[in-house]
Design an enzyme around this catalytic site. Structure first.
Site, short mmCIF file in Angstrom:
data_model
loop_
_atom_site.label_atom_id
_atom_site.label_comp_id
_atom_site.label_asym_id
_atom_site.label_seq_id
_atom_site.Cartn_x
_atom_site.Cartn_y
_atom_site.Cartn_z
N SER A 192 27.35 -50.47 -38.85
CA SER A 192 26.37 -51.55 -38.96
C SER A 192 26.51 -52.27 -40.29
CB SER A 192 24.95 -51.00 -38.84
OG SER A 192 24.03 -52.04 -39.08
N ALA A 246 34.85 -54.71 -27.71
CA ALA A 246 34.33 -53.59 -26.93
C ALA A 246 34.59 -53.83 -25.44
CB ALA A 246 32.83 -53.43 -27.19
N GLY A 304 27.50 -55.78 -40.14
CA GLY A 304 28.23 -57.02 -39.85
C GLY A 304 29.46 -57.16 -40.72
N HIS A 329 -0.43 -37.07 -3.80
CA HIS A 329 0.49 -36.65 -4.87
C HIS A 329 -0.08 -35.51 -5.70
CE1 HIS A 329 3.43 -39.65 -3.99
NE2 HIS A 329 2.56 -40.64 -4.12
N ALA A 338 40.40 -58.60 -36.29
CA ALA A 338 39.52 -59.77 -36.33
C ALA A 338 38.54 -59.53 -37.49
CB ALA A 338 38.82 -59.93 -34.99
N TYR A 377 15.94 -55.20 -33.33
CA TYR A 377 15.31 -56.21 -32.46
C TYR A 377 13.79 -56.22 -32.70
CZ TYR A 377 19.12 -57.33 -29.10
OH TYR A 377 20.26 -57.78 -28.49
N THR A 384 48.01 -59.54 -31.71
CA THR A 384 48.67 -60.78 -32.12
C THR A 384 49.06 -60.64 -33.58
OG1 THR A 384 47.14 -61.88 -30.62
CG2 THR A 384 48.41 -63.29 -32.11
N GLY A 392 43.31 -53.86 -34.62
CA GLY A 392 42.27 -54.84 -34.30
C GLY A 392 41.81 -55.44 -35.61
N LYS A 426 23.60 -45.69 -33.14
CA LYS A 426 23.82 -47.11 -33.50
C LYS A 426 23.07 -48.02 -32.53
CE LYS A 426 25.49 -50.97 -35.20
NZ LYS A 426 26.17 -51.85 -34.36
N LYS A 460 23.27 -59.80 -27.70
CA LYS A 460 24.59 -59.31 -27.31
C LYS A 460 24.51 -58.08 -26.42
CE LYS A 460 26.84 -59.42 -31.39
NZ LYS A 460 27.97 -59.35 -32.32
N HIS A 469 19.49 -47.92 -33.43
CA HIS A 469 19.38 -48.72 -34.67
C HIS A 469 19.25 -50.21 -34.31
CE1 HIS A 469 21.46 -51.48 -37.41
NE2 HIS A 469 21.03 -50.74 -38.40
N ASN A 470 20.08 -50.67 -33.41
CA ASN A 470 20.02 -52.08 -33.02
C ASN A 470 18.72 -52.41 -32.30
OD1 ASN A 470 22.62 -52.00 -34.01
ND2 ASN A 470 23.45 -53.34 -32.43
P1 NDP Z 1 36.09 -59.19 -31.53
O1 NDP Z 1 35.05 -58.42 -30.86
O2 NDP Z 1 36.00 -60.66 -31.53
O3 NDP Z 1 37.52 -58.75 -30.96
C1 NDP Z 1 38.70 -59.37 -31.34
C2 NDP Z 1 39.77 -58.36 -31.63
O4 NDP Z 1 40.01 -57.54 -30.48
C3 NDP Z 1 41.09 -59.02 -31.96
O5 NDP Z 1 41.73 -58.26 -32.95
C4 NDP Z 1 41.83 -58.95 -30.63
O6 NDP Z 1 43.23 -59.05 -30.76
C5 NDP Z 1 41.42 -57.59 -30.17
N1 NDP Z 1 41.61 -57.36 -28.74
C6 NDP Z 1 40.86 -57.84 -27.72
N2 NDP Z 1 41.32 -57.39 -26.54
C7 NDP Z 1 42.40 -56.62 -26.80
C8 NDP Z 1 43.31 -55.87 -26.02
N3 NDP Z 1 43.19 -55.83 -24.69
N4 NDP Z 1 44.29 -55.19 -26.64
C9 NDP Z 1 44.40 -55.22 -27.98
N5 NDP Z 1 43.58 -55.90 -28.79
C10 NDP Z 1 42.59 -56.59 -28.21
O7 NDP Z 1 36.22 -58.71 -33.07
P2 NDP Z 1 35.13 -58.34 -34.17
O8 NDP Z 1 35.89 -58.09 -35.40
O9 NDP Z 1 34.00 -59.30 -34.20
O10 NDP Z 1 34.51 -56.96 -33.64
C11 NDP Z 1 35.30 -55.82 -33.41
C12 NDP Z 1 34.41 -54.73 -32.86
O11 NDP Z 1 33.40 -54.42 -33.80
C13 NDP Z 1 33.68 -55.10 -31.57
O12 NDP Z 1 33.58 -53.98 -30.75
C14 NDP Z 1 32.30 -55.49 -32.05
O13 NDP Z 1 31.32 -55.34 -31.06
C15 NDP Z 1 32.12 -54.53 -33.19
N6 NDP Z 1 31.17 -54.91 -34.22
C16 NDP Z 1 31.06 -56.18 -34.63
C17 NDP Z 1 30.15 -56.55 -35.58
C18 NDP Z 1 30.08 -57.94 -36.02
O14 NDP Z 1 29.19 -58.26 -36.84
N7 NDP Z 1 30.98 -58.81 -35.61
C19 NDP Z 1 29.26 -55.56 -36.22
C20 NDP Z 1 29.51 -54.23 -35.78
C21 NDP Z 1 30.41 -53.93 -34.81
P3 NDP Z 1 43.97 -60.48 -30.77
O15 NDP Z 1 43.90 -60.97 -32.17
O16 NDP Z 1 45.35 -60.18 -30.33
O17 NDP Z 1 43.24 -61.36 -29.80
#
Ligand code: NDP
Length: 476
Positions: free
Chosen positions: A128, A76, A130, A452, A11, A190, A34, A9, A182, A260, A185-186
């Protein structure tokens, strides 16, 4: 097999976490559904350390040293379950699956139990800070077994934020404890943000301060007890100009707050646990109110405000009152959050060290603040502190601030400025310290309409009054 750890994962969060690991000398196997994301990571940041590109989950598993450690950083929910399933099929007993996403701790408990039956460790981990935290050092809250933490802990501690040479990462407790903490914490985040918003609104509306003046006030506050990341960035946001014009940035932003969901989860679970997290709840509801645009529009001009305008004779003193009210309210919000962790630990049988939670929030995360050191000290001194508010330092702080706090809440009401956070925190403070609460009358009402029963201050047992008859008392 040569990789120390894997990230699947890639992203924003996963990519930055993988880079953080690589920069700290760990060889990282990287994978994403991907493939383009994996290639982009290595093409752009490949020289930051050792990355091992993997085309599939099986590839990823093959590349890892044993016991294998895989961090999942995918969306998630259902995505996480899918990836866990694929991993569980490919891994072997003793291997460790880490979910670093924002999972609900109830899901984490379910997943942990399922993987435990298959001989795998599942470590639900709160992360935590970001995007930037993931890269430069987040606050990390891992759950799962102590055994898994022995292997995994040193790696996580090496990439966490460091404060006074102490990593902002520790083993929180079994199964879902990390994600639970966590979540709280969030929730605190808030509340903290809501309180800052109320302070800003008061100073602006009651004193008519400009955004430049407000930025300066927050900057000054950041050099005292309130020193924290959120106060620091408040000054930054207030000082920002509208990129499309001359005015202040904050004045062109729509006044409806997104959420969120982790704040909402905190309140939902607090209701189940019976923990009064009124500060957090008001913050979640305040966001909901802001989002009810149609109702706000309908009420605007129909519902009247105060007929006389409030004037403040000594503006500087009012600024100091607001600062004290903010600090006192913040202490209440944290006290309630820590109560919730204690209650959660009891309900779910986790052994959570409250002082250690304050310690790992000192850096990396959004609520990082100087006063967390005070919280750590309070729980180190008295681990079974009934409430943070009765710790000598915090008791002194709220006692010293209470007159200011009352003036601020009264002024807000008189000026027609909503302060649900300040108000709820002050009411909580007053409820805790009062000799007698109106709950006695409520018990009477409950006994009258529903039999009661009630308990007495001067005798053991439960009683019922014969309300419709001769009003005699019977033992229940
Ligand atoms: P996203 O929540 O936007 O998720 C995207 C990623 O998930 C991509 O790599 C995507 O793959 C993958 N994905 C989604 N569905 C599937 C699936 N069915 N099978 C395999 N891979 C899948 O990414 P973030 O980086 O923003 O966050 C990742 C996690 O971290 C989340 O749970 C988020 O809540 C948590 N988080 C985020 C924070 C933030 O500030 N953004 C802070 C703390 C925690 P593909 O590229 O193939 O689409």
């Amino acid at each position: 097999a040569q990789a120390d750890i894997a990230v699947t994962g890639l992203a924003t969060m996963g990519r930055n976490l993988a880079r953080n690991l690589a920069r700290h000398g760990h060889s990282v196997a990287v994978h994403n559904r991907t493939k383009a994301r994996t290639d982009a990571l290595v093409a752009t940041y490949g020289d930051e350390g050792t990355f091992i590109v993997c085309d599939s989950i099986e590839d990823l598993v093959r590349s890892l040293k044993r016991p294998r450690k895989v961090i999942i950083m995918v969306q998630a929910g259902a995505g996480t379950d899918e990836v866990i399933e694929q991993l569980a099929d490919a891994l072997e007993p003793g291997d460790i699956v880490v979910d670093g996403g924002n999972a609900h701790f109830i899901d984490t408990r379910r997943r942990e139990s399922a993987l435990r039956e298959r001989g795998l460790h599942f470590v639900g981990t709160g992360i935590s800070g970001g995007e930037e935290g993931a890269l430069l050092g987040p606050s990390i809250m891992p759950g799962g077994t102590a055994e898994a933490y022995q292997t995994l802990g040193p790696i996580l501690e090496s990439i966490a934020a460091q404060v006074d040479d102490t990593p902002c990462c520790t083993h929180v407790g079994a199964d879902g404890a990390g994600h639970f903490v966590k979540m709280v914490h969030n929730g605190i985040e808030y509340a903290d943000m809501q309180l800052i918003g109320e302070a800003y609104d008061l100073l602006r509306t009651v004193l008519g301060k400009s955004t430049e003046e407000l930025a300066e006030i927050f900057r000054t506050w950041n050099s005292g007890d309130l020193e924290s990341f959120l106060i620091e960035i408040t000054a930054e946001v207030l000082a920002a100009k509208d990129p499309r014009g001359e005015g202040a940035f904050v004045d062109v932003v729509l006044d409806q707050t997104e959420q969120k969901g982790t704040g909402r989860w905190t309140v939902q679970i607090a209701l189940d646990l019976g923990t009064p997290v009124s500060g957090i709840a008001e913050a979640v509801f305040a966001r909901s109110v802001s989002g009810h645009a149609e109702q706000r529009q309908a009420a605007n001009g129909v519902l009247e405000g105060p007929s006389t305008k409030i004037t403040i004779d000594k503006p500087e003193e009012f600024v100091e009152d607001v600062r004290r009210a903010l600090y006192a309210s913040k202490v209440v919000a944290y006290a309630q959050g820590f109560d919730m962790i204690r209650d959660g630990a009891e309900a779910y049988d986790w052994d959570i060290d409250l002082g250690a939670m304050a310690t790992i929030w000192r850096g990396g995360c959004i609520i990082r603040a100087r006063f967390l050191d005070r919280i750590r000290e309070a729980y180190e001194k008295t681990p079974d502190l009934p409430s943070l508010l009765v710790d000598p330092y915090f008791a002194r702080t709220v006692n010293e601030g209470q007159e200011s706090w009352r003036r601020v809440v009264a002024t807000a009401a008189a000026a027609g400025v909503p302060v649900p956070g300040f108000g709820a925190a002050l009411s909580y403070y007053d409820a805790l310290r009062r000799d007698r609460l109106p709950a006695a009358l409520l018990q009477g009402l409950r006994d009258l309409f529903g039999a009661h029963t009630y308990r007495r201050t001067d005798a053991e047992g439960s009683f019922h009054l014969d309300w419709s008859g001769d009003k005699s008392e019977q033992e229940a």
